[in-house]
Design an enzyme around this catalytic site. Structure first.
Site, PDB file in Angstrom:
ATOM      1  N   HIS A   1     -12.041  17.645  -6.294  1.00 52.18           N
ATOM      2  CA  HIS A   1     -11.582  18.769  -5.462  1.00 52.18           C
ATOM      3  C   HIS A   1     -12.091  20.129  -5.953  1.00 52.18           C
ATOM      4  CE1 HIS A   1      -8.949  15.679  -3.863  1.00 52.18           C
ATOM      5  NE2 HIS A   1      -8.472  15.494  -5.082  1.00 52.18           N
ATOM      6  N   CYS A   2     -13.337  20.163  -6.388  1.00 52.24           N
ATOM      7  CA  CYS A   2     -13.949  21.398  -6.898  1.00 52.24           C
ATOM      8  C   CYS A   2     -13.169  21.966  -8.076  1.00 52.24           C
ATOM      9  CB  CYS A   2     -14.083  22.443  -5.789  1.00 52.24           C
ATOM     10  SG  CYS A   2     -15.138  21.910  -4.443  1.00 52.24           S
ATOM     11  N   ALA A   3     -12.508  21.082  -8.825  1.00 52.68           N
ATOM     12  CA  ALA A   3     -11.719  21.506  -9.985  1.00 52.68           C
ATOM     13  C   ALA A   3     -12.004  20.582 -11.167  1.00 52.68           C
ATOM     14  CB  ALA A   3     -10.243  21.497  -9.629  1.00 52.68           C
TER      15      ALA A   3
END
Length: 91
Positions: free
Chosen positions: A49-51
């Site tokens: 999740h782009c994390a």
């Protein structure tokens, strides 16, 4: 309803999630969970999740994220829970 193999990330209080539940399933890659749920016509997001730095810090390779809104019915939530239970038993 508690599903033993499912671990919710973040607060354990439902009221803190505001319609988004992020979880991991013991021993199952998040993309596999998403693929099986997709076959049941349940859409979730899976991955980092782009994390990715956060995922690394948490020690997980990724998560599954389910989003609920005012448009979801109680029946749809029940179908989601039943489908996650099936995934847990499948793997």
């Amino acid at each position: 309803k508690e599903i033993p193999a499912v671990h919710i990330l973040g607060s354990q209080k439902a009221e803190d999630h505001h319609g988004i539940v992020t979880f991991k399933l013991d021993g199952v890659h998040p993309h596999d969970v998403a693929s099986v749920l997709d076959a049941d016509h349940i859409a979730v997001r899976a991955g980092h999740h782009c994390a990715q730095p956060l995922m690394t810090a948490l020690g997980v390779e990724g998560t599954v994220r389910a989003s609920f809104g005012v448009y979801n019915t109680e029946e749809e939530v029940d179908q989601f829970v039943a489908a996650v239970e099936r995934v847990a038993k499948m793997f």
